[in-house]
Design a protein around this motif. Structure first.
Motif, PDB file in Angstrom:
ATOM      1  N   PRO A 127       0.949  -1.171   0.187  1.00  0.00           N
ATOM      2  CA  PRO A 127       0.054  -0.098   0.180  1.00  0.00           C
ATOM      3  C   PRO A 127       0.864   1.370   0.115  1.00  0.00           C
ATOM      4  O   PRO A 127       2.000   1.100   0.489  1.00  0.00           O
ATOM      5  CB  PRO A 127      -0.820  -0.055   1.494  1.00  0.00           C
ATOM      6  CG  PRO A 127      -0.613  -1.417   1.832  1.00  0.00           C
ATOM      7  CD  PRO A 127       0.514  -2.124   1.033  1.00  0.00           C
ATOM      8  N   LYS A 159      -6.047   4.563   1.344  1.00  0.00           N
ATOM      9  CA  LYS A 159      -6.916   3.698   0.470  1.00  0.00           C
ATOM     10  C   LYS A 159      -7.787   2.548   1.305  1.00  0.00           C
ATOM     11  O   LYS A 159      -7.323   2.005   2.369  1.00  0.00           O
ATOM     12  CB  LYS A 159      -6.270   3.012  -0.609  1.00  0.00           C
ATOM     13  CG  LYS A 159      -5.835   4.018  -1.539  1.00  0.00           C
ATOM     14  CD  LYS A 159      -6.156   3.648  -2.860  1.00  0.00           C
ATOM     15  CE  LYS A 159      -6.066   4.463  -3.942  1.00  0.00           C
ATOM     16  NZ  LYS A 159      -5.212   4.497  -4.910  1.00  0.00           N
ATOM     17  N   TYR A 165      -8.490  -0.918   1.809  1.00  0.00           N
ATOM     18  CA  TYR A 165      -8.392  -2.260   1.632  1.00  0.00           C
ATOM     19  C   TYR A 165      -9.004  -3.373   2.470  1.00  0.00           C
ATOM     20  O   TYR A 165      -8.568  -4.418   2.691  1.00  0.00           O
ATOM     21  CB  TYR A 165      -6.725  -2.419   1.633  1.00  0.00           C
ATOM     22  CG  TYR A 165      -5.803  -1.638   0.864  1.00  0.00           C
ATOM     23  CD1 TYR A 165      -5.768  -2.349  -0.446  1.00  0.00           C
ATOM     24  CD2 TYR A 165      -4.902  -0.863   1.012  1.00  0.00           C
ATOM     25  CE1 TYR A 165      -4.929  -1.808  -1.509  1.00  0.00           C
ATOM     26  CE2 TYR A 165      -4.144  -0.105   0.199  1.00  0.00           C
ATOM     27  CZ  TYR A 165      -4.025  -0.696  -1.231  1.00  0.00           C
ATOM     28  OH  TYR A 165      -3.296   0.054  -1.869  1.00  0.00           O
ATOM     29  N   ASP A 206      -4.113   1.933   5.880  1.00  0.00           N
ATOM     30  CA  ASP A 206      -3.115   2.809   4.862  1.00  0.00           C
ATOM     31  C   ASP A 206      -2.956   4.127   4.951  1.00  0.00           C
ATOM     32  O   ASP A 206      -3.112   4.834   4.193  1.00  0.00           O
ATOM     33  CB  ASP A 206      -3.852   2.265   3.512  1.00  0.00           C
ATOM     34  CG  ASP A 206      -2.877   2.779   2.212  1.00  0.00           C
ATOM     35  OD1 ASP A 206      -1.712   2.670   2.477  1.00  0.00           O
ATOM     36  OD2 ASP A 206      -3.384   3.184   1.352  1.00  0.00           O
ATOM     37  N   ARG A 252     -10.124  -6.120  -9.146  1.00  0.00           N
ATOM     38  CA  ARG A 252     -10.466  -5.171  -7.925  1.00  0.00           C
ATOM     39  C   ARG A 252     -10.598  -3.936  -8.383  1.00  0.00           C
ATOM     40  O   ARG A 252     -10.281  -3.594  -9.369  1.00  0.00           O
ATOM     41  CB  ARG A 252      -9.281  -5.444  -6.861  1.00  0.00           C
ATOM     42  CG  ARG A 252      -7.781  -5.229  -7.375  1.00  0.00           C
ATOM     43  CD  ARG A 252      -6.869  -5.662  -6.291  1.00  0.00           C
ATOM     44  NE  ARG A 252      -6.791  -4.609  -5.288  1.00  0.00           N
ATOM     45  CZ  ARG A 252      -6.292  -5.024  -4.079  1.00  0.00           C
ATOM     46  NH1 ARG A 252      -6.057  -6.264  -3.768  1.00  0.00           N
ATOM     47  NH2 ARG A 252      -6.017  -3.943  -3.129  1.00  0.00           N
ATOM     48  N   GLY A 271      -2.804  -8.754  -2.976  1.00  0.00           N
ATOM     49  CA  GLY A 271      -4.033  -7.821  -3.730  1.00  0.00           C
ATOM     50  C   GLY A 271      -4.856  -8.861  -4.557  1.00  0.00           C
ATOM     51  O   GLY A 271      -5.377  -9.359  -3.766  1.00  0.00           O
ATOM     52  N   GLU A 285      -1.637 -12.210   2.088  1.00  0.00           N
ATOM     53  CA  GLU A 285      -2.438 -11.242   1.731  1.00  0.00           C
ATOM     54  C   GLU A 285      -3.325 -10.932   3.103  1.00  0.00           C
ATOM     55  O   GLU A 285      -3.859 -11.767   3.667  1.00  0.00           O
ATOM     56  CB  GLU A 285      -3.597 -11.339   0.811  1.00  0.00           C
ATOM     57  CG  GLU A 285      -4.680 -10.226   0.540  1.00  0.00           C
ATOM     58  CD  GLU A 285      -4.304  -8.924   0.815  1.00  0.00           C
ATOM     59  OE1 GLU A 285      -3.578  -8.364  -0.419  1.00  0.00           O
ATOM     60  OE2 GLU A 285      -4.673  -7.951   1.508  1.00  0.00           O
TER      61      GLU A 285
END
Ligand SMILES: C[S@@+](CC[C@H](N)C(=O)[O-])C[C@H]1O[C@@H](n2cnc3c(N)ncnc32)[C@H](O)[C@@H]1O
Length: 272
Positions: free
Chosen positions: A38, A43, A45, A51, A190, A220, A239
């Motif tokens: 990140p 953002k 997530y 982030d 995504r 991701g 992840e």
């Protein structure tokens, strides 16, 4: 670290913090580490992933997984870090301090945002390329000689040297202008931050051989793992947030991504 949530003949995916996975990883385990963390831009997530750290905290956090990745890299192995120039200029000295050798700052020409008042228009991401000592593998990539899409003629005048160009194509420079953004809704996995398979294919083919082991700490949508499957490289994935898009992708299932409708704020929702 928890057991993998998905295994294939070539790889395994863990759900959790990459620092935990790295702590359980032996020295020199990986031939290639590709990290697309990140960017600390606030953002979304998912609820488990922050982030928006203070700048010093973000750099310290990156320093922790950089050190661990360098330790877990095999001598001669390659380390790539994809990030904003603003962060990579600070993180490059951290990577040197972790004992890796600088190879390239690759400018990946992709528009980042709208123009910013009082600044140059940001138009490239930084892809740092380091190795642990002398590179064990380097297959210099080549691209076709650029041709006019209407008449097929050369775009550039090579003068008397045209006949001497390598028939396999031109050497790739450290400015990559041929990496497309992942925009098409049919292929998107995504809402944001998904890298092009073309970029990962170039990195993986350039710095590994079939059967080598690749680690990407920030899964991701699973681009790195999907490319490793295509190219016959072994892989380890991790992840912290939702792993469903990666699992669906690796199982060859339809994308879970639903593009935002007109009037929706922000990024796309996921189909349940
Ligand atoms: C920029 S995205 C990676 C995108 C990926 N390269 C792709 O092509 O789809 C960064 C990802 O890292 C994950 N992440 C953040 N912190 C993490 C951590 N400590 N351990 C593992 N994953 C983390 C986020 O949830 C996010 O999905």
């Amino acid at each position: 670290m928890h057991p993998p949530i998905l295994t294939t003949d070539l790889g395994r995916l863990h759900r959790g913090d990459c620092l935990d996975l790295l702590a359980a990883t032996a020295d020199g385990a990986f031939d290639l580490v590709f990290a697309d963390p990140p960017f600390n831009l606030g953002k979304d997530y998912g609820k488990d992933v922050g982030d928006a750290r203070a700048e010093a905290e973000y750099v310290a956090w990156c320093g922790r997984w950089i050190d661990e990745c360098a330790r877990a890299l095999r001598p001669g192995g390659a380390f790539f870090l994809f990030n904003l120039p603003k962060w990579n200029v600070v993180l490059a000295p951290r990577i040197l301090a972790a004992g890796l050798e600088f190879r390239h700052w690759i400018a990946v020409d992709l528009k980042l945002s709208l123009p910013i008042r009082g600044r140059l228009y940001p138009s490239h991401y930084s892809l740092l390329y380091f190795t642990k000592g002398k590179p064990r593998v380097f297959h210099g990539p080549r691209v076709p000689v650029p041709a006019c899409r209407h008449c097929g003629g050369d775009l550039k005048d090579y003068g008397g040297h045209r006949g001497k160009l390598n028939p396999a194509g031109l050497n790739v420079s450290d400015v990559w202008t041929d990496i497309p953004p992942v925009r098409h809704r049919a292929t998107k996995r995504r809402g944001a931050n998904e890298l092009s398979e073309k970029l990962l294919r170039r990195v993986v083919e350039m710095t590994t051989d079939p059967g080598d082991l690749v680690f990407d700490p920030f899964g991701g949508s699973g681009t790195t793992y999907a490319v490793c499957e295509q190219l016959g490289r072994r892989w380890v994935g991790c992840e912290l947030g939702d792993c469903a898009p990666i699992v669906a992708r690796l199982r060859g299932e339809a994308s879970l991504f639903v593009p935002p409708q007109r009037g929706d704020a922000g990024r796309g929702a996921r189909r349940k």
